[in-house]
Structures are given as structure tokens and as C-alpha cells.
Design a protein around this motif. Structure first.
Motif, PDB file in Angstrom:
ATOM      1  N   VAL A 236       0.827  -0.971   0.196  1.00 25.38           N
ATOM      2  CA  VAL A 236       0.184   0.099  -0.025  1.00 25.38           C
ATOM      3  C   VAL A 236       0.763   1.177   0.119  1.00 25.38           C
ATOM      4  O   VAL A 236       1.743   1.433   0.793  1.00 25.38           O
ATOM      5  N   HIS A 237       0.628   2.110  -0.863  1.00 24.12           N
ATOM      6  CA  HIS A 237       1.422   3.611  -0.865  1.00 24.12           C
ATOM      7  C   HIS A 237       0.175   4.374  -0.288  1.00 24.12           C
ATOM      8  O   HIS A 237      -0.808   4.834  -0.799  1.00 24.12           O
ATOM      9  N   SER A 238       0.826   5.264   0.554  1.00 23.28           N
ATOM     10  CA  SER A 238      -0.106   6.113   1.391  1.00 23.28           C
ATOM     11  C   SER A 238       0.756   7.473   1.052  1.00 23.28           C
ATOM     12  O   SER A 238       1.958   7.362   1.287  1.00 23.28           O
ATOM     13  N   ALA A 239       0.022   8.364   0.365  1.00 25.08           N
ATOM     14  CA  ALA A 239       0.712   9.786   0.226  1.00 25.08           C
ATOM     15  C   ALA A 239       0.118  11.038   0.612  1.00 25.08           C
ATOM     16  O   ALA A 239      -1.001  11.081   0.635  1.00 25.08           O
ATOM     17  N   PHE A 240       0.972  11.978   1.041  1.00 24.15           N
ATOM     18  CA  PHE A 240       0.225  13.154   1.394  1.00 24.15           C
ATOM     19  C   PHE A 240       1.386  14.376   1.151  1.00 24.15           C
ATOM     20  O   PHE A 240       2.695  14.157   0.964  1.00 24.15           O
ATOM     21  N   THR A 241       1.062  15.637   1.246  1.00 25.92           N
ATOM     22  CA  THR A 241       1.992  16.451   0.666  1.00 25.92           C
ATOM     23  C   THR A 241       2.351  17.457   2.218  1.00 25.92           C
ATOM     24  O   THR A 241       1.191  17.758   2.871  1.00 25.92           O
ATOM     25  N   ILE A 242       3.299  18.257   1.991  1.00 26.93           N
ATOM     26  CA  ILE A 242       3.729  19.061   3.089  1.00 26.93           C
ATOM     27  C   ILE A 242       4.133  20.316   2.425  1.00 26.93           C
ATOM     28  O   ILE A 242       5.061  20.266   1.620  1.00 26.93           O
ATOM     29  N   GLU A 243       3.855  21.640   2.927  1.00 26.80           N
ATOM     30  CA  GLU A 243       4.461  22.804   2.227  1.00 26.80           C
ATOM     31  C   GLU A 243       5.614  23.222   3.404  1.00 26.80           C
ATOM     32  O   GLU A 243       5.234  23.360   4.668  1.00 26.80           O
ATOM     33  N   VAL A 244       6.712  23.660   2.640  1.00 31.38           N
ATOM     34  CA  VAL A 244       7.716  24.037   3.496  1.00 31.38           C
ATOM     35  C   VAL A 244       8.255  25.397   3.048  1.00 31.38           C
ATOM     36  O   VAL A 244       8.028  25.885   1.674  1.00 31.38           O
ATOM     37  N   LEU A 245       8.821  26.463   3.809  1.00 36.23           N
ATOM     38  CA  LEU A 245       9.525  27.510   3.218  1.00 36.23           C
ATOM     39  C   LEU A 245      10.797  27.198   2.963  1.00 36.23           C
ATOM     40  O   LEU A 245      11.723  26.641   3.670  1.00 36.23           O
ATOM     41  N   GLU A 246      11.516  27.679   1.857  1.00 40.89           N
ATOM     42  CA  GLU A 246      12.754  27.387   1.311  1.00 40.89           C
ATOM     43  C   GLU A 246      13.088  28.464   0.383  1.00 40.89           C
ATOM     44  O   GLU A 246      12.393  28.945  -0.204  1.00 40.89           O
ATOM     45  N   ASP A 247      14.408  28.611   0.467  1.00 40.35           N
ATOM     46  CA  ASP A 247      14.967  29.738  -0.384  1.00 40.35           C
ATOM     47  C   ASP A 247      15.676  28.916  -1.810  1.00 40.35           C
ATOM     48  O   ASP A 247      16.621  28.149  -1.546  1.00 40.35           O
ATOM     49  N   LEU A 248      14.864  28.591  -2.988  1.00 33.38           N
ATOM     50  CA  LEU A 248      15.434  27.810  -3.920  1.00 33.38           C
ATOM     51  C   LEU A 248      16.775  28.286  -4.451  1.00 33.38           C
ATOM     52  O   LEU A 248      17.243  27.339  -5.039  1.00 33.38           O
ATOM     53  N   PHE A 249      17.060  29.535  -4.356  1.00 34.66           N
ATOM     54  CA  PHE A 249      18.192  29.915  -5.023  1.00 34.66           C
ATOM     55  C   PHE A 249      19.376  29.742  -3.872  1.00 34.66           C
ATOM     56  O   PHE A 249      20.503  30.416  -4.301  1.00 34.66           O
ATOM     57  N   ASP A 250      19.248  29.579  -2.846  1.00 36.22           N
ATOM     58  CA  ASP A 250      20.381  29.649  -1.803  1.00 36.22           C
ATOM     59  C   ASP A 250      21.304  28.450  -2.160  1.00 36.22           C
ATOM     60  O   ASP A 250      21.170  27.265  -2.309  1.00 36.22           O
ATOM     61  N   GLY A 251      22.511  29.132  -2.467  1.00 39.45           N
ATOM     62  CA  GLY A 251      23.643  28.125  -2.761  1.00 39.45           C
ATOM     63  C   GLY A 251      23.819  28.003  -4.108  1.00 39.45           C
ATOM     64  O   GLY A 251      24.810  27.201  -4.516  1.00 39.45           O
ATOM     65  N   ILE A 252      22.937  28.506  -4.847  1.00 41.72           N
ATOM     66  CA  ILE A 252      22.945  28.256  -6.367  1.00 41.72           C
ATOM     67  C   ILE A 252      23.888  29.386  -7.040  1.00 41.72           C
ATOM     68  O   ILE A 252      23.496  30.401  -6.923  1.00 41.72           O
ATOM     69  N   GLU A 253      24.810  28.945  -7.885  1.00 39.09           N
ATOM     70  CA  GLU A 253      25.571  29.702  -8.544  1.00 39.09           C
ATOM     71  C   GLU A 253      25.023  29.989 -10.204  1.00 39.09           C
ATOM     72  O   GLU A 253      24.883  28.958 -10.763  1.00 39.09           O
ATOM     73  N   ILE A 254      24.903  31.076 -10.502  1.00 41.94           N
ATOM     74  CA  ILE A 254      24.181  31.323 -11.772  1.00 41.94           C
ATOM     75  C   ILE A 254      25.289  32.190 -12.786  1.00 41.94           C
ATOM     76  O   ILE A 254      25.848  33.101 -12.372  1.00 41.94           O
TER      77      ILE A 254
END
Length: 113
Positions: free
Chosen positions: A95-113
Motif C-alpha cells: 500500500v502506498h500512502s501519500a500526502f503533501t507538506i509545504e515548507v519555506l525554502e530559498d530555492l536559490f540559496d547556494g546556487i551559482e548562476i
């Protein structure tokens, strides 16, 4: 909740939790999570913050597995009450039980462009 807080909460119930794909030779119970949605937001004073939605997937022999129920109680203590969906995965015989959770995150933290 931050991503690190989410990981710590998941690991408090299932220490071997994995971020990413589910192995083909799955042994239950098994817990995995991965990001499924990014929502770029603007907070006050034009400070950017991102809301990242993670899918939490729990694989077991039954929908109300004690570890899943314990994990959901821990979320409930934080006033987080996800809607859990269940499906039987014939290929994995579980059985696959699934749910979602929202979190605050900086998507660009540590990313060099």
C-alpha cells in the motif's frame, strides 16, 4: 516549517527516510519524500521566499500502519493535518500512502548562476 525541520520530523519516525526515488526491491515499511511543486512568493519589503511542496510517500502492508499513524500524530501536534491518499501498488505488493507538506525554502540559496 523548513525543509530541515521536515526531515528531522520524518527521521524521528523512520530514521532511514530517503529523499528521492523508491527502490524497485522495496522492503516495507519504507518512507521517501521529494519536491513536487515550487511557488515563488514575495514576502514583505520585496524579500523573496519560496514555498516548496514535498510529497511524503509511505509504503507498507496496510493503510493504517502504526508508523504512519504515529507520523501523522506528530504532524497533528504541529497543527498540520495532511489529506492522505492510499493506493495498492500491484508491482510492489504494498500500500502506498501519500500526502503533501509545504515548507519555506530559498530555492536559490547556494546556487551559482
Amino acid at each position: 516549517m523548513t525543509k530541515q525541520e521536515l526531515i528531522e520530523l520524518l527521521k524521528s519516525e523512520m530514521p532511514d527516510v530517503k529523499e528521492g526515488a523508491v527502490p524497485p526491491n522495496l522492503k516495507t515499511p519504507y518512507l521517501a519524500f521529494w519536491e513536487i511543486d515550487w511557488d515563488n512568493q514575495t514576502a514583505s519589503d520585496e524579500v523573496n521566499t519560496d514555498v516548496v511542496t514535498y510529497q511524503i510517500s509511505f509504503f507498507s502492508d496496510k493503510p493504517r500502519h502504526p508508523k504512519l499513524m504515529s507520523l501523522l500524530l506528530k504532524f497533528r501536534e504541529l497543527s498540520i493535518r495532511p489529506n492522505v491518499k492510499h493506493e495498492y501498488v500491484d508491482d510492489l505488493k504494498c500500500v502506498h500512502s501519500a500526502f503533501t507538506i509545504e515548507v519555506l525554502e530559498d530555492l536559490f540559496d547556494g546556487i551559482e548562476i
